[in-house]
Design an enzyme around this catalytic site. Structure first.
Site, mmCIF file in Angstrom:
data_model
loop_
_atom_site.group_PDB
_atom_site.id
_atom_site.type_symbol
_atom_site.label_atom_id
_atom_site.label_comp_id
_atom_site.label_asym_id
_atom_site.label_seq_id
_atom_site.Cartn_x
_atom_site.Cartn_y
_atom_site.Cartn_z
ATOM 1 C CB CYS A 1 58.692 -14.298 53.763
ATOM 2 S SG CYS A 1 57.600 -13.576 52.537
ATOM 3 C CG HIS B 1 59.927 -18.759 53.234
ATOM 4 N ND1 HIS B 1 59.731 -17.410 53.054
ATOM 5 C CD2 HIS B 1 60.470 -19.209 52.073
ATOM 6 C CE1 HIS B 1 60.130 -17.045 51.846
ATOM 7 N NE2 HIS B 1 60.577 -18.131 51.233
#
Length: 440
Positions: free
Chosen positions: A76, A139
């Protein structure tokens, strides 16, 4: 690679479009729809047999389908850092030197985040008059200096981390959800996710945030960049009540169906507002499906080997669609490869392949089951070509300072901005940094 390919793709498409139009043609809007852990094989257009993605299949028919599109990393955070900077993780600092491999991401206890030396896509677009918003998962670091509004975005609705939880607030706090620079609440407390049933309205909330942003900027005649980074297909998978139980593929399929519907609503909204011909939309995923999460919590990578956290095709090759009417012609211990073990290839211990790399011919062997014999002329020819490219990369490489080496429980989301107003500030433990453990 998603970063280099996507930034280059934007430039090529938009520049070519401007050359075809009058000098006073309006600045095009840009929407990136980034899915989370969605696999190449999850779309009907790529052969998913249940055919539960009619919007995306139609989007591909109306635009450009990119079957050979690659991410910069099968995990990610580094993938997203590459997407927004146009630079490989080894260059932008989204890697670790704590382990044999470089894979790492940004859990709550990570100390680092996106470097202030990096220039992100919204910062570039701001110089051209764009207003930018991120909806969904960031993120790239959750400490204040790393958040979206410190890195070029004008607006944000979403979370700094994955929606893991629920936590007990004593050892780990639940992840906050932000509206711009202040938290609105936390996952599982104020933004519900039912771990037993999978029910959550988050995708619909993210949809409405995106539609509202598009409307406001259209009324203001303002070029915009919308980064719609939804995460329903990341475990724990969720969908709203309307979609639960509807898919032949279980809960993961329910989430995909809701995302497909929501993308349809966004495209319909562009048409309703009359800006579809002036809006470039790009759909893709951050990495391959997380097949190690099991059949109910992960998708399909089609014919490709393995998935998320591996550099086999299943981890790196992503679904991708470009859509712009009038401009783009229609037309360890974890098994990351369940059921797909290939002797001497999908081993579960880290192995050095630098001197004698595994090479596959993806035209004949897209599932990466049969590595070329190191004694064959084909292998030697391919190795000589690849080695030249690798050497050029090494000669020009200036590694970024690794941002993902240190962890500390004291930096978790204990007291995000805005927590005072909500009475949701939590007391952090004393700082005790350690080297993060990355088993990937």
């Amino acid at each position: 690679m998603v970063a280099l390919t996507l930034i280059t793709f934007f430039g090529a498409i938009i520049c070519c479009s401007w050359t075809k139009n009058l000098p006073n043609a309006p600045t095009p809007n840009i929407i990136i729809m980034l899915m989370d852990d969605m696999g190449w094989g999850d779309l009907g257009v790529f052969g998913q047999p249940s055919k539960e993605t009619p919007t995306l299949d139609a989007m591909a028919a109306e635009g450009m389908l990119l079957p050979n599109f690659y991410t910069a990393n099968p995990l990610c955070s580094p993938s997203r850092a590459a997407l927004l900077t146009g630079r490989l993780p080894i260059r932008n600092g989204f890697y670790t030197t704590n382990a044999h491999a470089r894979n790492a991401y940004t859990p709550q206890d990570i100390v680092g985040g996106i470097s202030k030396d990096e220039i992100l896509l919204p910062q570039l677009l701001k110089t051209k008059g764009y207003v930018s918003k991120i909806v969904g998962k960031w993120h790239l670091g959750h400490r204040p200096q790393y958040l979206p509004l410190k890195n070029g975005f004008d607006e944000w609705f979403g979370s700094p981390n994955c929606h893991f939880g629920p936590y007990n607030d004593e050892s780990i706090p639940n992840i906050p959800v932000y509206n711009n620079s202040e938290m609105l609440g936390r996952f599982y407390e104020d933004f519900k996710i039912d771990r037993e049933t999978g029910e959550s309205n988050l995708t619909q909330i993210y949809l409405m945030e995106g539609l509202d942003f598009i409307l406001r900027q259209t009324k203001a005649q303002q070029p915009f960049f919308l980064y719609w980074a939804v995460d329903a297909t990341h475990a724990p998978v969720y969908a709203s009540k309307r979609f639960l139980g509807k898919s032949q593929r279980g809960r993961y399929g329910d989430a995909v169906m809701e995302l497909d519907y929501s993308i349809g609503q966004i495209l319909k909204w562009l048409r309703t507002l009359g800006i579809d011909n002036n809006t470039f939309v790009f759909f893709t995923s951050d990495n391959g499906a997380a097949v190690m999460s099991g059949p109910n919590e992960s998708g399909s990578n089609g014919p490709f080997l393995c998935g998320k956290e591996t550099t086999f095709e299943g981890g790196m090759r992503e679904p991708a669609i470009a859509w712009w009417p009038g401009h783009i012609k229609e037309g360890s211990g974890i098994n990351f490869c369940p059921g797909e073990e290939v002797p001497n290839v999908t081993t579960h211990e880290q192995k050095e392949h630098t001197l004698q790399p595994l090479i596959f011919h993806l035209g004949r062997d897209p599932g990466e089951k049969f590595p070329l014999s190191v004694l064959s002329k084909e292998y030697q020819d391919a190795l000589s070509r690849i080695s030249a490219v690798v050497q050029q990369h090494k000669d020009t490489l200036v590694p970024g300072i690794p941002q993902l080496n240190m962890c500390d429980s004291a930096v978790m989301n204990w007291a995000p901005a805005g927590c005072e107003k909500l009475g949701k500030c939590l007391k952090p433990p004393e700082s005790n940094p350690w080297k993060c453990d990355w088993p990937h």
